[in-house]
Design a protein around this motif. Structure first.
Motif, PDB file in Angstrom:
ATOM      1  N   ARG A   6       0.740  -1.317   0.049  1.00 60.66           N
ATOM      2  CA  ARG A   6       0.015   0.084  -0.068  1.00 60.66           C
ATOM      3  C   ARG A   6       0.746   1.222   0.084  1.00 60.66           C
ATOM      4  O   ARG A   6       0.465   2.378  -0.337  1.00 60.66           O
ATOM      5  CB  ARG A   6      -1.010   0.052   1.129  1.00 60.66           C
ATOM      6  N   THR A  22      -2.476  10.986   5.574  1.00 54.82           N
ATOM      7  CA  THR A  22      -4.239  10.694   5.357  1.00 54.82           C
ATOM      8  C   THR A  22      -4.849  10.883   4.135  1.00 54.82           C
ATOM      9  O   THR A  22      -5.371  10.075   3.648  1.00 54.82           O
ATOM     10  CB  THR A  22      -4.754  11.149   6.592  1.00 54.82           C
ATOM     11  N   GLU A  45     -18.102   8.824   1.729  1.00 52.87           N
ATOM     12  CA  GLU A  45     -16.965   9.407   2.094  1.00 52.87           C
ATOM     13  C   GLU A  45     -17.103  10.489   3.037  1.00 52.87           C
ATOM     14  O   GLU A  45     -18.105  11.429   2.745  1.00 52.87           O
ATOM     15  CB  GLU A  45     -16.279  10.094   0.913  1.00 52.87           C
ATOM     16  N   HIS A  98     -17.341   4.756   4.580  1.00 51.40           N
ATOM     17  CA  HIS A  98     -18.254   3.346   4.524  1.00 51.40           C
ATOM     18  C   HIS A  98     -18.193   2.967   3.042  1.00 51.40           C
ATOM     19  O   HIS A  98     -18.416   3.912   1.877  1.00 51.40           O
ATOM     20  CB  HIS A  98     -19.807   3.525   5.141  1.00 51.40           C
ATOM     21  N   MET A 157     -16.022  -0.590   6.514  1.00 54.72           N
ATOM     22  CA  MET A 157     -15.887   0.814   7.126  1.00 54.72           C
ATOM     23  C   MET A 157     -14.362   1.036   7.147  1.00 54.72           C
ATOM     24  O   MET A 157     -13.527   0.243   7.314  1.00 54.72           O
ATOM     25  CB  MET A 157     -16.252   0.653   8.613  1.00 54.72           C
ATOM     26  N   PHE A 158     -13.995   2.190   6.677  1.00 49.67           N
ATOM     27  CA  PHE A 158     -12.706   2.791   6.174  1.00 49.67           C
ATOM     28  C   PHE A 158     -12.293   3.831   7.138  1.00 49.67           C
ATOM     29  O   PHE A 158     -12.845   4.529   7.735  1.00 49.67           O
ATOM     30  CB  PHE A 158     -12.605   3.365   4.980  1.00 49.67           C
ATOM     31  N   GLU A 216      -9.021   6.649   8.487  1.00 48.77           N
ATOM     32  CA  GLU A 216      -8.455   7.823   7.899  1.00 48.77           C
ATOM     33  C   GLU A 216      -7.297   7.636   6.951  1.00 48.77           C
ATOM     34  O   GLU A 216      -7.565   8.292   6.021  1.00 48.77           O
ATOM     35  CB  GLU A 216      -7.512   8.606   8.887  1.00 48.77           C
ATOM     36  N   ARG A 217      -6.747   6.645   6.935  1.00 45.45           N
ATOM     37  CA  ARG A 217      -5.860   6.030   5.772  1.00 45.45           C
ATOM     38  C   ARG A 217      -6.542   5.144   4.738  1.00 45.45           C
ATOM     39  O   ARG A 217      -5.688   4.387   3.960  1.00 45.45           O
ATOM     40  CB  ARG A 217      -4.553   5.483   6.297  1.00 45.45           C
ATOM     41  N   HIS A 218      -7.838   5.303   4.488  1.00 45.14           N
ATOM     42  CA  HIS A 218      -8.698   4.299   4.034  1.00 45.14           C
ATOM     43  C   HIS A 218      -8.255   2.743   4.296  1.00 45.14           C
ATOM     44  O   HIS A 218      -8.364   1.885   3.351  1.00 45.14           O
ATOM     45  CB  HIS A 218      -8.152   4.450   2.592  1.00 45.14           C
ATOM     46  N   GLN A 219      -7.592   2.646   5.424  1.00 43.83           N
ATOM     47  CA  GLN A 219      -7.605   1.136   5.569  1.00 43.83           C
ATOM     48  C   GLN A 219      -8.896   0.616   6.227  1.00 43.83           C
ATOM     49  O   GLN A 219      -9.667   1.290   6.490  1.00 43.83           O
ATOM     50  CB  GLN A 219      -6.633   1.277   7.157  1.00 43.83           C
ATOM     51  N   VAL A 220      -9.048  -0.470   6.092  1.00 42.60           N
ATOM     52  CA  VAL A 220     -10.435  -1.287   6.222  1.00 42.60           C
ATOM     53  C   VAL A 220     -10.404  -1.498   8.027  1.00 42.60           C
ATOM     54  O   VAL A 220      -9.387  -2.136   8.512  1.00 42.60           O
ATOM     55  CB  VAL A 220     -10.555  -2.677   5.627  1.00 42.60           C
TER      56      VAL A 220
END
Lengths: 160, 199, 329
Positions: B39, B97, C152, C161, C177-178, C180-184
């Motif tokens: 990533r 972020t 978003e 989401h 659900m994501f 701040e870093r778009h991590q799941v």
């Protein structure tokens, strides 16, 4: 090897599992089976593969590392006493090397930085209550009670 | 013994000086960590370098691991920090972020990232491995294929698989093992390992 | 190496464009909003049965759900397929939770009105004010064609989401659900599902029904009145969150001690506030903590222990906790 297969699936009872780990320490083919079976699982789940040379290089690098030796914190006192009593200089020597290896690489400390405390078990009741109501208070972002049912898995035996 | 306890056992053995136990953790988590790192880092050779560094850092930091969180959570944090330090050292900015758009985030999760950017040889190899696994899967007797699919893809316990397949738990255990061993036998020549050589 | 820089530069450009879109509100995808309505109704109005996987952090848990609608009545049976056996049986607002290994069944009856079948307009407005809602592609999930929807967040007080809704019925097949870093952060997905068809009442009854008479019964009384005033106010409420419940409830294991429970939501994310007298015996860990996808913040205010938690970033629960105060002080 069938026991390795069951072990990685979490299907050996604690006693058998401990025995199997002991066997792994003395039998490289068991470790090879463990590695290959995990690779197969990852491929089936379409997890991306690393190059095949990765393991060789990593094992070489690991072999060059001083062996880490650290007692579990809760055993610390008991072990410390044991060392004092037995005056086993050899073992204590290895222990010191482990800790030196650790302190010589302060970079590894940043692993813990920014870490927040895990919720304690007294939080259980709050979490369950939250999920009960949160699901009905908002748009059902997941099927109602999904979070709830996953919360109460951890409840019960441990809280009583 | 459940998954988290298995990791805890391996960590404790490694903390007591058993390097092979740590290698077993590496075998288990390397691809998951690789996907995480991809990533941040596109180039697959660089991903491998950073993954190696992260595992070594984790090994050195083992004395500080107290099992407050799961092993992978801990390794994950080390991985992220290593990747960030690496990018800074290379004069690249570590991502913040807001800089990931969601399309990019979507791509990560599908785990296709590494395959897209692999070097030709590495790509060929991982394709061959995947092809061998899939071909062997197709050739497996039905009951072996179902058993391993329910275990590896659906993540079901032996007990649940036994219910679904209407057979004793012992049979499930042996079917999953036979499925794995059949595929492993076909993979060993590719991996450059035979049963008497490690990994 | 080049590709990395280019890609991040691209990401940055997109980020700036999003932040600068002052007229984004007028450009809301109305079809996407209709889909939200459809999803909200489907989960409660359809009969279905399936197996789903719920992932958060590195936990993966599998459960089975049977949902049956019979006229105005809703029945649901949820059972875990891994870990300790658990069963949740729901009939409308009545919920029974079974813990077979300790032979306990927990009963609770809700007084609160549920927000079904349709999403109330104020909740929908709330969602569009704080999330950018748009349609994604049609993708396959659990063998069905599914419409993807992306929500978003417009600020840092909530997570993003992504929903996948079955194209015909609107039933939610998968949700993510994501952070701040778009991590799941968490994911729920059906792996196997049957929508519609005949489900008998027997299938939504507890498997422990014959034994439950001999089990321990815990009954929970919660006095959930919207106007029940706890005497506490949140002075600096994060944008978009509003109070939906305020109640006094009994503690687990009985006792006269009552607990104040306030629930806030922005339409998607919920935050709970718990207030109870802090006993001297119990050690309180003040500050932030985490549990799976949940962030927690604990604080002592006077002689009360205040705990705020929810599926939100840490900043949201911290701000609520730090601005909670007894009224008039």
């Amino acid at each position: 090897m069938e026991r390795i297969s069951a072990l990685m699936d979490g299907e050996l009872d604690d006693g058998e599992a401990v025995q199997e780990f002991k066997r792994c320490g003395g039998d490289a083919t068991l470790v090879e089976g463990w590695a290959t079976y995990h690779l197969i699982g990852d491929v089936l789940r379409q997890e991306a593969a690393l190059g095949t040379g990765f393991n060789d290089r990593l094992r070489e690098a690991l072999a060059a590392e001083p062996t880490v030796l650290a007692p579990r914190p809760r055993n610390l006192q008991r072990r410390a006493r044991l060392f004092a009593l037995s005056a086993a200089a050899g073992i204590a020597g290895v222990l010191a090397v482990g800790w030196l290896a650790y302190f010589n690489h302060p970079a590894s400390l940043d692993a813990g930085a920014g870490q927040v405390a895990e919720a304690d078990s007294s939080m259980n009741e709050y979490l369950v209550a939250h999920h009960e109501y949160a699901d009905s208070a908002s748009m059902p972002s997941v099927t109602p009670y999904v979070r709830y049912v996953n919360e109460i898995r951890r409840e019960g035996a441990m809280s009583r | 013994m459940g998954d988290r306890e298995i990791d805890q056992q391996l960590v404790e053995r490694a903390q007591r000086g058993d390097k092979r136990a740590f290698e077993m953790l590496v075998a288990k988590y390397q691809r998951k960590l690789g996907r995480l790192l991809s990533r941040f880092i596109r180039d697959s050779a660089e991903v491998e370098d950073v993954a190696q560094e992260a595992f070594i850092k984790a090994y050195r930091a083992l004395p500080s691991f107290r099992g407050d969180s799961a092993f992978y959570t801990w390794l994950y944090r080390i991985g992220i920090n290593t990747a960030k330090n690496y990018l800074v050292a290379m004069g690249r900015r570590a991502p913040t972020t807001t800089e990931f758009d969601s399309e990019e985030a979507e791509n990560f999760e599908d785990g296709d990232q590494l395959r897209d950017v692999n070097t030709p040889e590495a790509e060929l190899m991982s394709k061959q491995i995947a092809a061998t696994v899939n071909e062997t899967m197709q050739a497996l007797p039905e009951e072996l294929r179902t058993a391993i699919t329910l275990r590896e893809i659906e993540g079901l316990s032996y007990e649940d698989i036994a219910t679904i397949m209407n057979c004793p738990i012992g049979t499930v255990r042996s079917r999953i093992f036979r499925a794995r061993e059949t595929i492993a036998e076909r993979l060993r020549p590719l991996l450059g390992t035979s049963k008497d050589k490690r990994w | 190496m080049k590709s990395v820089c280019l890609r991040w530069a691209g990401g940055l450009a997109v980020g700036t464009a999003l932040a600068a879109s002052t007229y984004a509100d007028q450009l809301q995808d109305t079809d996407a909003l209709a889909w939200l309505q459809k999803i909200a109704g489907a989960a409660r109005q359809l009969s279905y049965e399936g197996t789903f996987v719920y992932q958060h952090g590195d936990m993966v848990e599998t459960s089975k759900i049977i949902h049956m609608v019979d006229g105005a009545s809703e029945y649901e049976k949820l059972s875990t397929l891994d870990g300790p056996p658990r069963e949740v049986i729901r009939n409308n607002e009545e919920v029974l939770s079974y813990y077979p290994e300790i032979k306990t069944v927990r009963a609770e009856k809700r007084a609160g009105k549920r927000t079904f079948p349709a999403l109330p307009p104020e909740l929908l407005t709330n969602i569009t004010e704080h999330y950018d809602v748009r349609r994604g592609d049609v993708e396959r999930v659990a063998g069905f064609d599914a419409q993807a929807l992306v929500l978003e967040p417009r600020d840092g007080f909530r997570y993003g989401h992504k929903f996948w809704a079955e194209i015909g019925s609107g039933l939610l097949l998968k949700a993510r659900m994501f952070g701040e870093r778009h991590q799941v952060i968490e994911q729920f997905a059906f792996t196997q599902l049957k929508i519609g068809g005949k489900i008998s009442l027997d299938e939504v009854r507890s498997s422990y029904q014959s034994e439950q008479d001999k089990w321990k019964h815990d009954r929970f009384a919660s006095n959930d009145a919207k106007d029940s005033d706890s005497g506490w106010v949140i002075k600096n409420q994060p944008a978009g969150f509003r109070k939906v419940y305020e109640m006094r409830r009994s503690k687990q294991g009985g006792g006269a001690q009552l607990l104040t429970h306030i629930v806030l939501t922005d339409g998607l994310a919920a935050v709970s506030v718990f207030i109870e007298p802090s006993s001297l015996k119990q050690k309180v860990n003040e500050g932030p903590a985490q549990h799976g996808a949940i962030n927690i913040y604990t604080r002592i205010v006077g002689e009360q222990r205040v705990t705020v938690l929810g599926e939100t970033p840490a900043a949201t629960v911290a701000q609520i906790a730090n601005s909670l105060a007894p009224r008039g002080r």
